[in-house]
Motif scaffolding. Sequence first.
Motif, mmCIF file in Angstrom:
data_model
loop_
_atom_site.group_PDB
_atom_site.id
_atom_site.type_symbol
_atom_site.label_atom_id
_atom_site.label_comp_id
_atom_site.label_asym_id
_atom_site.label_seq_id
_atom_site.Cartn_x
_atom_site.Cartn_y
_atom_site.Cartn_z
ATOM 1 N N ALA A 100 3.918 -154.620 -133.620
ATOM 2 C CA ALA A 100 2.462 -155.398 -132.695
ATOM 3 C C ALA A 100 2.465 -153.963 -132.870
ATOM 4 O O ALA A 100 1.208 -155.245 -133.008
ATOM 5 C CB ALA A 100 3.359 -154.662 -131.196
ATOM 6 N N GLU A 101 2.282 -153.000 -133.583
ATOM 7 C CA GLU A 101 -0.087 -152.091 -133.599
ATOM 8 C C GLU A 101 0.147 -153.156 -134.837
ATOM 9 O O GLU A 101 -0.980 -153.021 -134.765
ATOM 10 C CB GLU A 101 0.303 -151.075 -133.105
ATOM 11 C CG GLU A 101 -1.220 -150.398 -133.918
ATOM 12 C CD GLU A 101 -1.166 -148.810 -133.371
ATOM 13 O OE1 GLU A 101 -0.633 -148.181 -134.364
ATOM 14 O OE2 GLU A 101 -0.818 -148.388 -132.206
ATOM 15 N N GLU A 102 1.319 -152.471 -135.666
ATOM 16 C CA GLU A 102 0.694 -152.863 -137.314
ATOM 17 C C GLU A 102 0.207 -154.332 -137.083
ATOM 18 O O GLU A 102 -0.677 -154.917 -137.768
ATOM 19 C CB GLU A 102 2.375 -152.849 -138.422
ATOM 20 C CG GLU A 102 1.970 -152.888 -139.353
ATOM 21 C CD GLU A 102 0.891 -151.776 -139.930
ATOM 22 O OE1 GLU A 102 -0.009 -152.848 -141.024
ATOM 23 O OE2 GLU A 102 0.288 -151.228 -139.668
ATOM 24 N N LYS A 103 1.671 -155.700 -136.407
ATOM 25 C CA LYS A 103 0.270 -156.799 -136.325
ATOM 26 C C LYS A 103 -1.142 -156.996 -136.178
ATOM 27 O O LYS A 103 -1.930 -157.862 -136.698
ATOM 28 C CB LYS A 103 1.027 -157.822 -135.608
ATOM 29 C CG LYS A 103 3.281 -158.148 -136.182
ATOM 30 C CD LYS A 103 3.636 -158.396 -135.621
ATOM 31 C CE LYS A 103 5.548 -158.831 -135.955
ATOM 32 N NZ LYS A 103 6.400 -159.121 -135.098
ATOM 33 N N ALA A 104 -1.802 -155.708 -134.939
ATOM 34 C CA ALA A 104 -2.861 -155.912 -134.103
ATOM 35 C C ALA A 104 -3.299 -155.766 -135.622
ATOM 36 O O ALA A 104 -4.562 -155.985 -135.798
ATOM 37 C CB ALA A 104 -2.752 -155.137 -133.452
ATOM 38 N N ARG A 105 -3.227 -154.362 -136.298
ATOM 39 C CA ARG A 105 -4.183 -154.104 -137.609
ATOM 40 C C ARG A 105 -4.297 -154.701 -138.403
ATOM 41 O O ARG A 105 -5.550 -155.325 -138.823
ATOM 42 C CB ARG A 105 -3.515 -152.546 -137.711
ATOM 43 C CG ARG A 105 -3.382 -151.721 -136.899
ATOM 44 C CD ARG A 105 -2.492 -149.912 -137.752
ATOM 45 N NE ARG A 105 -2.679 -149.370 -137.030
ATOM 46 C CZ ARG A 105 -3.341 -148.061 -136.850
ATOM 47 N NH1 ARG A 105 -4.157 -147.769 -138.214
ATOM 48 N NH2 ARG A 105 -3.099 -146.817 -135.918
ATOM 49 N N GLN A 106 -3.487 -155.433 -139.017
ATOM 50 C CA GLN A 106 -3.441 -156.183 -139.480
ATOM 51 C C GLN A 106 -4.195 -157.466 -139.777
ATOM 52 O O GLN A 106 -5.193 -158.179 -140.316
ATOM 53 C CB GLN A 106 -2.341 -156.924 -140.575
ATOM 54 C CG GLN A 106 -1.321 -156.094 -141.040
ATOM 55 C CD GLN A 106 0.495 -155.997 -141.360
ATOM 56 O OE1 GLN A 106 1.382 -157.008 -141.730
ATOM 57 N NE2 GLN A 106 1.007 -154.890 -142.590
#
Length: 117
Positions: A103-109
């Motif tokens: 979820a954090e990676e998706k938010a960063r992207q």
Amino acid sequence: AARLRPPAPAPADGAELHGVPEIIDTGTLMLHGALVHLNGVAGETGDPVRDLVRYIRGRQVDCAAVAAGQYRCKIENFDLGEAIVLNGAGRAAPDAPPRLRSAEEKARQAQRGIWRQ
């Protein structure tokens, strides 16, 4: 002068808490006098807290203890910790489960919340 009450002791693993929380930061709630740390979420302060207060808007949160003082909470059928991290209102803690790191990676992207440039 008003005296602050110390938080109530954390319930045992498997214990459940339900109610409308007070938001301490985006990874920490106060529910019925108990500090509820969202499992795997490193909370933020400031604007993300205001956004979370608006998101919850007086709705009930259902939390189940997964470790000492650590909870997995839901609002309606949504995992609250995952929603917070996915929207960039908090970070995945170093010991976060894979779903929160993803979820954090998706938010960063997507440059959501704290990841806006």
